[in-house]
Scaffold this motif. Structure first.
Motif, PDB file in Angstrom:
ATOM      1  N   ARG A 142       1.493   0.810   9.133  1.00  0.00           N
ATOM      2  CA  ARG A 142       2.593   0.306   8.298  1.00  0.00           C
ATOM      3  C   ARG A 142       2.062  -0.610   7.199  1.00  0.00           C
ATOM      4  NH1 ARG A 142       7.054  -3.789  10.705  1.00  0.00           N
ATOM      5  NH2 ARG A 142       5.139  -4.983  10.921  1.00  0.00           N
ATOM      6  N   GLU A 143       1.128  -1.501   7.526  1.00  0.00           N
ATOM      7  CA  GLU A 143       0.578  -2.415   6.523  1.00  0.00           C
ATOM      8  C   GLU A 143      -0.204  -1.653   5.458  1.00  0.00           C
ATOM      9  OE1 GLU A 143       2.466  -4.318   9.094  1.00  0.00           O
ATOM     10  OE2 GLU A 143       0.639  -3.496   9.992  1.00  0.00           O
ATOM     11  N   LEU A 144      -0.923  -0.611   5.870  1.00  0.00           N
ATOM     12  CA  LEU A 144      -1.628   0.205   4.879  1.00  0.00           C
ATOM     13  C   LEU A 144      -0.637   0.876   3.929  1.00  0.00           C
ATOM     14  CD1 LEU A 144      -4.516   1.908   6.894  1.00  0.00           C
ATOM     15  CD2 LEU A 144      -4.726   0.265   5.025  1.00  0.00           C
ATOM     16  N   GLY A 145       0.500   1.314   4.461  1.00  0.00           N
ATOM     17  CA  GLY A 145       1.529   1.893   3.607  1.00  0.00           C
ATOM     18  C   GLY A 145       2.078   0.887   2.617  1.00  0.00           C
ATOM     19  N   SER A 146       2.286  -0.345   3.063  1.00  0.00           N
ATOM     20  CA  SER A 146       2.791  -1.384   2.167  1.00  0.00           C
ATOM     21  C   SER A 146       1.817  -1.668   1.035  1.00  0.00           C
ATOM     22  CB  SER A 146       3.055  -2.681   2.951  1.00  0.00           C
ATOM     23  OG  SER A 146       4.186  -2.550   3.775  1.00  0.00           O
ATOM     24  N   ALA A 147       0.524  -1.673   1.344  1.00  0.00           N
ATOM     25  CA  ALA A 147      -0.499  -2.024   0.344  1.00  0.00           C
ATOM     26  C   ALA A 147      -0.923  -0.846  -0.506  1.00  0.00           C
ATOM     27  CB  ALA A 147      -1.722  -2.607   1.063  1.00  0.00           C
ATOM     28  N   TYR A 148      -0.526   0.372  -0.148  1.00  0.00           N
ATOM     29  CA  TYR A 148      -1.135   1.567  -0.718  1.00  0.00           C
ATOM     30  C   TYR A 148      -0.976   1.677  -2.231  1.00  0.00           C
ATOM     31  CZ  TYR A 148      -2.684   6.361  -1.243  1.00  0.00           C
ATOM     32  OH  TYR A 148      -3.375   7.480  -1.639  1.00  0.00           O
ATOM     33  N   LEU A 149       0.191   1.382  -2.767  1.00  0.00           N
ATOM     34  CA  LEU A 149       0.432   1.521  -4.204  1.00  0.00           C
ATOM     35  C   LEU A 149      -0.021   0.296  -4.995  1.00  0.00           C
ATOM     36  CD1 LEU A 149       3.955   3.220  -4.252  1.00  0.00           C
ATOM     37  CD2 LEU A 149       1.713   4.308  -4.504  1.00  0.00           C
ATOM     38  N   GLY A 150      -0.455  -0.746  -4.293  1.00  0.00           N
ATOM     39  CA  GLY A 150      -0.962  -1.930  -4.971  1.00  0.00           C
ATOM     40  C   GLY A 150       0.080  -2.973  -5.288  1.00  0.00           C
ATOM     41  N   GLY A 151       1.285  -2.826  -4.763  1.00  0.00           N
ATOM     42  CA  GLY A 151       2.358  -3.747  -5.097  1.00  0.00           C
ATOM     43  C   GLY A 151       2.580  -4.857  -4.098  1.00  0.00           C
TER      44      GLY A 151
ATOM     45  N   ASP B 164     -13.538  -5.216   9.982  1.00  0.00           N
ATOM     46  CA  ASP B 164     -13.367  -6.404   9.150  1.00  0.00           C
ATOM     47  C   ASP B 164     -11.921  -6.866   9.139  1.00  0.00           C
ATOM     48  OD1 ASP B 164     -16.097  -6.279   8.325  1.00  0.00           O
ATOM     49  OD2 ASP B 164     -15.549  -4.728   6.874  1.00  0.00           O
ATOM     50  N   LEU B 165     -10.995  -5.898   9.193  1.00  0.00           N
ATOM     51  CA  LEU B 165      -9.556  -6.167   9.201  1.00  0.00           C
ATOM     52  C   LEU B 165      -8.895  -5.288  10.244  1.00  0.00           C
ATOM     53  CD1 LEU B 165      -8.900  -6.059   5.329  1.00  0.00           C
ATOM     54  CD2 LEU B 165      -9.197  -8.115   6.717  1.00  0.00           C
ATOM     55  N   VAL B 166      -7.863  -5.786  10.886  1.00  0.00           N
ATOM     56  CA  VAL B 166      -7.109  -5.025  11.883  1.00  0.00           C
ATOM     57  C   VAL B 166      -5.639  -5.043  11.479  1.00  0.00           C
ATOM     58  CG1 VAL B 166      -6.433  -4.836  14.303  1.00  0.00           C
ATOM     59  CG2 VAL B 166      -8.758  -5.598  13.715  1.00  0.00           C
ATOM     60  N   MET B 167      -5.037  -3.850  11.425  1.00  0.00           N
ATOM     61  CA  MET B 167      -3.627  -3.750  11.029  1.00  0.00           C
ATOM     62  C   MET B 167      -3.060  -2.428  11.521  1.00  0.00           C
ATOM     63  SD  MET B 167      -4.185  -2.930   6.953  1.00  0.00           S
ATOM     64  CE  MET B 167      -5.609  -4.026   6.818  1.00  0.00           C
TER      65      MET B 167
ATOM     66  N   GLY C 114       1.246 -12.686   9.546  1.00  0.00           N
ATOM     67  CA  GLY C 114       0.764 -12.346  10.884  1.00  0.00           C
ATOM     68  C   GLY C 114       0.647 -10.868  11.145  1.00  0.00           C
ATOM     69  N   ARG C 115       0.676 -10.047  10.080  1.00  0.00           N
ATOM     70  CA  ARG C 115       0.652  -8.600  10.271  1.00  0.00           C
ATOM     71  C   ARG C 115      -0.734  -7.993  10.057  1.00  0.00           C
ATOM     72  NH1 ARG C 115       5.659  -6.709   6.683  1.00  0.00           N
ATOM     73  NH2 ARG C 115       4.556  -4.712   6.919  1.00  0.00           N
ATOM     74  N   ILE C 116      -1.692  -8.794   9.624  1.00  0.00           N
ATOM     75  CA  ILE C 116      -3.081  -8.360   9.473  1.00  0.00           C
ATOM     76  C   ILE C 116      -3.971  -9.441  10.063  1.00  0.00           C
ATOM     77  CG2 ILE C 116      -4.945  -7.880   7.819  1.00  0.00           C
ATOM     78  CD1 ILE C 116      -2.887  -6.741   5.929  1.00  0.00           C
ATOM     79  N   GLU C 117      -4.990  -9.029  10.787  1.00  0.00           N
ATOM     80  CA  GLU C 117      -5.947  -9.965  11.363  1.00  0.00           C
ATOM     81  C   GLU C 117      -7.294  -9.797  10.663  1.00  0.00           C
ATOM     82  OE1 GLU C 117      -7.761 -11.310  15.734  1.00  0.00           O
ATOM     83  OE2 GLU C 117      -6.465  -9.540  15.560  1.00  0.00           O
ATOM     84  N   GLU C 118      -7.823 -10.888  10.136  1.00  0.00           N
ATOM     85  CA  GLU C 118      -9.129 -10.855   9.485  1.00  0.00           C
ATOM     86  C   GLU C 118     -10.212 -11.149  10.518  1.00  0.00           C
ATOM     87  OE1 GLU C 118     -11.051 -12.559   5.379  1.00  0.00           O
ATOM     88  OE2 GLU C 118     -10.123 -14.039   6.724  1.00  0.00           O
ATOM     89  N   MET C 119     -11.154 -10.221  10.679  1.00  0.00           N
ATOM     90  CA  MET C 119     -12.217 -10.357  11.661  1.00  0.00           C
ATOM     91  C   MET C 119     -13.521 -10.830  11.031  1.00  0.00           C
ATOM     92  SD  MET C 119     -10.341  -9.391  14.132  1.00  0.00           S
ATOM     93  CE  MET C 119     -11.522  -9.340  15.500  1.00  0.00           C
ATOM     94  N   ARG C 120     -13.684 -10.631   9.728  1.00  0.00           N
ATOM     95  CA  ARG C 120     -14.880 -11.090   9.012  1.00  0.00           C
ATOM     96  C   ARG C 120     -14.440 -11.937   7.830  1.00  0.00           C
ATOM     97  NH1 ARG C 120     -17.411  -9.220   4.490  1.00  0.00           N
ATOM     98  NH2 ARG C 120     -16.317  -7.203   4.515  1.00  0.00           N
ATOM     99  N   THR C 121     -14.895 -13.155   7.773  1.00  0.00           N
ATOM    100  CA  THR C 121     -14.505 -14.070   6.703  1.00  0.00           C
ATOM    101  C   THR C 121     -14.831 -13.471   5.335  1.00  0.00           C
ATOM    102  OG1 THR C 121     -14.908 -15.979   8.141  1.00  0.00           O
ATOM    103  CG2 THR C 121     -14.808 -16.398   5.758  1.00  0.00           C
TER     104      THR C 121
ATOM    105  N   LEU D 138      -2.239  -7.726   0.521  1.00  0.00           N
ATOM    106  CA  LEU D 138      -2.767  -7.804   1.884  1.00  0.00           C
ATOM    107  C   LEU D 138      -2.790  -9.248   2.368  1.00  0.00           C
ATOM    108  CD1 LEU D 138      -5.735  -5.265   1.645  1.00  0.00           C
ATOM    109  CD2 LEU D 138      -3.656  -4.970   3.003  1.00  0.00           C
ATOM    110  N   THR D 139      -3.056 -10.178   1.465  1.00  0.00           N
ATOM    111  CA  THR D 139      -3.061 -11.596   1.843  1.00  0.00           C
ATOM    112  C   THR D 139      -1.674 -12.036   2.289  1.00  0.00           C
ATOM    113  OG1 THR D 139      -4.851 -12.059   0.287  1.00  0.00           O
ATOM    114  CG2 THR D 139      -3.539 -13.934   1.033  1.00  0.00           C
TER     115      THR D 139
END
Length: 418
Positions: free
Chosen positions: A370-379, A364-367, A389-396, A382-383
């Motif tokens: 590093r991006e998972l680390g950025s999002a991990y604490l919730g701060g 559904d998402l490709v990353m 341009g650091r995450i690609e959405e594959m499913r709307t 992802l949008t």
């Protein structure tokens, strides 16, 4: 452990540190951070925190030329307090830079954590934020420095009731009270670190030779119903060389257990005699102070990154935390250093817990990790990462759903350097 060659043909060797390495380790650390020796008090506190069996040193001709220390920490993540590996004092002697020593040490630490099956998450607070992204660390939160002009009546809307009993004392005489208030705040924000006595000692370090013209550290405390309700660690420093210089109030740390105590601490600090400015060096990006002030524009902000997070094992890390909303998403990850993280992972969970398992389903998402680390604490959103341009959405719709699940309120914050 692996070794590599120096330009003169001699070899570097990477080894686990030992207690007897402490003096050489600190020499290398001080040299790489500008050459200023730390005071004896700082050395002692850092030595008390040193975990040699978890730390690394790189040697050249039997002399330490690079270091990386690992600490066993307990940090609040979404859902609770969990063990994480804190990485600090990563340093390279200036005469041995640009030879891959830091990258080799960090890769060794990451692989070692994976093979030991201990903490699935590592975190650090870099002095230079751009260095660690290529190693899979993502900037996971932001903090703000606030500079506020003194104002006796900065708040017009205050919690009702009479003022709470307050006093200003030496922090060393109220360590238990400080720790009690601090610990009450730990579960409330991701990124907060659990104190023990060693870390509490680090929080109130105040060697005279490191004050840079400031007065000794002081502690403003307030109590409520006979119990500690808040504290602020602060000092003052002259702003010029005149005979009666105006003072800047420098706030190192401030925590409270109630809105009333919190407001009273700030109101007192913003009305100290002879002062003209209050500078809070490190505050949460969503600090309540910003909505307490009648004139929030008066608080001049400087925003910077703080915690950088690295997922050692994607599956264990993502199953360790909870999520703000129900989520069922497949994320495809890349990881240049930790090949076991490469693949597709299905996250299923919500506020009560989660699972993360390897899958062959379409992503559904490709990353990257590093991006998972950025999002991990919730701060970090992802949008926001996707718009960069650091995450690609594959499913709307997958991005919006995952973003809601990963985000936390309040935002992550860490008051203690490690």
């Amino acid at each position: 452990m692996p070794s590599s060659r120096a330009p003169d043909g001699s070899r570097y060797s990477l080894r686990t540190a030992s207690d007897r390495d402490w003096r050489d380790l600190t020499r290398t650390i001080e040299l790489s951070y500008g050459g200023h020796p730390d005071p004896a008090e700082v050395h002692q506190v850092n030595k008390d925190l040193f975990e040699p069996e978890r730390s690394l040193a790189t040697y050249h001709r039997d002399k330490i030329c690079a270091t990386a220390l690992v600490y066993s920490l307990n940090m609040t993540i979404p859902g609770g307090i969990q063990p994480i590996a804190g990485i600090g004092y990563v340093s390279v002697d200036p005469t041995h830079r640009r030879r891959g020593l830091m990258s080799e040490m960090m890769a060794n630490i990451l692989h070692g954590l994976h093979h030991s099956g201990t903490e699935p998450v590592a975190a650090l607070q870099p002095s230079e934020s751009a260095i660690y992204s290529r190693l899979g660390f993502g900037a996971a939160n932001q903090v703000v420095r606030l500079e506020i002009p003194r104002k006796p009546h900065a708040f017009s809307l205050l919690p009702r009731g009479e003022d709470l009993p307050a006093t200003i004392i030496d922090p060393q005489t109220c360590l238990d009270e400080i720790r009690d208030v601090y610990q009450a705040n730990v579960p409330q924000r991701a990124g907060m670190l659990h104190y023990d006595k060693r870390w509490a000692a680090k929080a109130v370090l105040d060697p005279p030779t490191a004050r840079n013209g400031a007065a000794p550290l002081q502690c403003l405390t307030v109590s409520e119903a006979g119990a500690p309700a808040g504290y602020a660690l602060f000092t003052t420093r002259p702003q010029d060389d005149s005979p009666d210089p105006p003072l800047a109030v420098l706030v190192r740390e401030l925590f409270a257990t109630s809105p009333k105590a919190y407001a009273q601490l700030w109101r007192t600090l913003l009305d100290l005699d002879l002062s003209t400015t209050v500078i809070a060096h490190t505050r949460p990006l969503d600090d309540t102070l910003l909505v307490l002030l009648d004139d929030p524009r008066s608080a001049v902000p400087t925003v910077r990154d703080q915690l950088h997070v690295r997922l050692i094992d994607v599956d264990r890390a993502l199953a360790l935390r909870t999520y703000s909303a129900e989520v069922d998403v497949v994320i495809e990850t890349t990881d240049r250093l930790c090949e076991w993280n490469v693949g597709r992972w299905r996250i299923q969970g919500g506020p009560e817990g989660a699972s993360c398992t390897r899958t062959t389903s379409a992503p559904d998402l490709v990353m990257s990790v590093r991006e998972l680390g950025s999002a991990y604490l919730g701060g970090i959103s992802l949008t926001q990462l996707a718009r960069a341009g650091r995450i690609e959405e594959m499913r709307t719709g997958a991005l919006d759903a995952a973003c809601r699940a990963f985000r936390t309120d309040p935002l992550p914050f860490c008051s203690l350097m490690f």
